[in-house]
Design an enzyme around this catalytic site. Structure first.
Site, mmCIF file in Angstrom:
data_model
loop_
_atom_site.group_PDB
_atom_site.id
_atom_site.type_symbol
_atom_site.label_atom_id
_atom_site.label_comp_id
_atom_site.label_asym_id
_atom_site.label_seq_id
_atom_site.Cartn_x
_atom_site.Cartn_y
_atom_site.Cartn_z
ATOM 1 C CB SER A 112 -0.769 -0.193 1.163
ATOM 2 O OG SER A 112 -1.128 -1.356 2.045
ATOM 3 C CG HIS A 170 -5.033 1.748 -10.731
ATOM 4 N ND1 HIS A 170 -4.921 0.808 -10.746
ATOM 5 C CD2 HIS A 170 -5.461 2.938 -12.122
ATOM 6 C CE1 HIS A 170 -4.299 1.227 -11.980
ATOM 7 N NE2 HIS A 170 -5.007 2.159 -12.661
ATOM 8 C CG HIS A 178 -4.747 -7.926 1.479
ATOM 9 N ND1 HIS A 178 -4.962 -6.270 0.256
ATOM 10 C CD2 HIS A 178 -3.248 -7.139 1.255
ATOM 11 C CE1 HIS A 178 -3.721 -5.277 0.198
ATOM 12 N NE2 HIS A 178 -2.965 -5.658 0.887
ATOM 13 C CE1 TYR A 218 -8.125 -5.690 3.208
ATOM 14 C CE2 TYR A 218 -6.083 -6.355 4.087
ATOM 15 C CZ TYR A 218 -6.711 -5.489 2.954
ATOM 16 O OH TYR A 218 -5.927 -4.289 2.654
ATOM 17 C CD GLU A 219 -8.561 -6.954 -1.754
ATOM 18 O OE1 GLU A 219 -8.543 -7.004 -2.622
ATOM 19 O OE2 GLU A 219 -7.481 -6.938 -1.296
ATOM 20 C CB ALA A 258 1.579 -0.748 5.508
ATOM 21 C CG MET A 298 -3.929 -7.703 7.500
ATOM 22 S SD MET A 298 -5.573 -5.755 7.829
ATOM 23 C CE MET A 298 -4.972 -5.537 9.539
ATOM 24 C CB SER A 299 0.407 -8.590 2.256
ATOM 25 O OG SER A 299 1.235 -7.831 3.105
ATOM 26 C CG ASN A 325 -0.066 0.917 12.634
ATOM 27 O OD1 ASN A 325 0.183 0.743 11.213
ATOM 28 N ND2 ASN A 325 -0.154 0.235 13.244
ATOM 29 C CG HIS A 350 -6.018 2.753 6.033
ATOM 30 N ND1 HIS A 350 -5.209 1.471 5.761
ATOM 31 C CD2 HIS A 350 -6.044 3.256 4.828
ATOM 32 C CE1 HIS A 350 -4.949 1.572 4.480
ATOM 33 N NE2 HIS A 350 -5.641 2.842 3.813
HETATM 34 N N1 HPA Z 1 -2.015 -4.234 11.954
HETATM 35 C C1 HPA Z 1 -2.011 -5.392 11.090
HETATM 36 N N2 HPA Z 1 -1.627 -4.984 9.985
HETATM 37 C C2 HPA Z 1 -1.050 -3.408 9.508
HETATM 38 C C3 HPA Z 1 -0.839 -3.003 10.840
HETATM 39 C C4 HPA Z 1 -1.572 -3.015 12.110
HETATM 40 O O1 HPA Z 1 -1.194 -2.226 12.581
HETATM 41 N N3 HPA Z 1 0.169 -1.553 10.554
HETATM 42 C C5 HPA Z 1 0.036 -2.016 8.392
HETATM 43 N N4 HPA Z 1 -0.781 -2.997 8.353
#
Ligand code: HPA
Length: 274
Positions: free
Chosen positions: A32, A63, A85, A87-88, A115, A213-214, A237, A249
């Site tokens: 991302s 996109h 992903h 989660y989609e 990320a 998550m990837s 984060n 996000h």
């Molecule tokens: N948790 C899970 N996935 C993420 C996070 C998180 O804090 N930050 C970016 N992707």
């Protein structure tokens, strides 16, 4: 789906070969906010995911994602801007579809970027982390189901998912570019909800330094096929409960935008050394 899956991979790669006759050796999956790296490739040819047969569309707003092949310092590089992903709601096999196609195109080196939330309290927001290893808590494995021995073994070894050779190259590239690079274990969850503070404490006890998550499904599929894998996380984060504030996000995207220059400098340095 399984019988057709192999055909879909072949159809997608044949389509790509027709449009991009010079095959890539190296591929980078851009997490991302990191898509702009694809624009740095020279003599680039770009395909929208929507044009490639069977290629799953990423849910990036506005996109579906793009497949770009170009050159960097004489190396043929494919950049995948946008990924799908779990989660989609995609099947694990479709999450790894792009990696399977890359292998058919002849790619040997796969760089996975993402990320991630920082679990290790010595990390800070914006840090870049070399993935030393992973913990799969997604509850699924993209290799489950019938196995084609021509593609890879039924029980593939995962002792060194993230290549020692590539990690050494990444550290050298980071030092040369003046980018600080930490290292650690990436733990993968399905999402899409962020974790609870109790989960993050549990993951820390398990030995995780970052959560996301990837990446893990793609890394497993790539190793199944014998590709060499490198993983780089941007700590966008601090994970839930580390700081006394909720996760957004928007914070993830803002951090990535802030460190994108460092990230792409690191990627360039890595590719140059491959
Ligand atoms: N948790 C899970 N996935 C993420 C996070 C998180 O804090 N930050 C970016 N992707």
């Amino acid at each position: 789906m399984f019988e057709r899956y192999t055909d879909w991979i072949t159809e997608a790669s044949q389509f790509i070969v027709k449009r991009i006759p010079n095959p890539p050796d190296i591929a980078v999956v851009l997490g991302s906010g990191l898509g702009p790296f694809a624009d740095e490739l020279d003599d680039a040819v770009q395909l929208d995911y929507g044009e490639i047969p069977h290629w799953p569309a990423a849910a990036v707003i506005g996109h579906p994602g793009r497949f770009v092949v170009g050159q960097h310092q004489g190396k043929r590089v494919a950049a995948l801007a946008g990924r799908v992903h779990l989660y989609e709601g995609h099947d694990p096999q479709m999450v790894t579809f792009g990696v399977r196609v890359l292998r058919q195109l002849g790619v040997n080196v796969l760089v996975l970027t993402n990320a991630a939330g920082g679990i290790n309290t010595s990390f800070s927001r914006g840090a870049l982390m070399l993935v030393d290893d992973h913990i799969n808590l997604m509850g699924v494995n993209p290799l489950a189901g019938p196995n084609d021995e021509r593609v890879g073994p039924r029980f593939p070894d995962m002792t060194e998912v993230y290549s020692r050779r590539l990690r050494a190259i990444a550290e050298e590239a980071a030092a040369a570019a003046g980018v600080s690079l930490t290292r650690g274990v990436y733990l993968a969850v399905v999402g899409p909800s962020y974790e609870t503070p109790a989960e993050i404490r549990a993951f820390r006890t398990l030995g995780a330094d970052a959560v996301g998550m990837s990446t893990v499904p793609e890394a497993l599929a790539a190793r199944h096929m014998g590709m060499e894998v490198l993983g780089i996380s941007c700590i966008s984060n601090m994970a839930a409960g580390v700081l006394p504030q909720p996760l957004h996000h928007d914070e993830v995207m803002a951090t990535i935008a802030r460190v994108r220059g460092q990230f792409t400098a690191l990627l360039r340095g890595i590719i140059e050394r491959l």
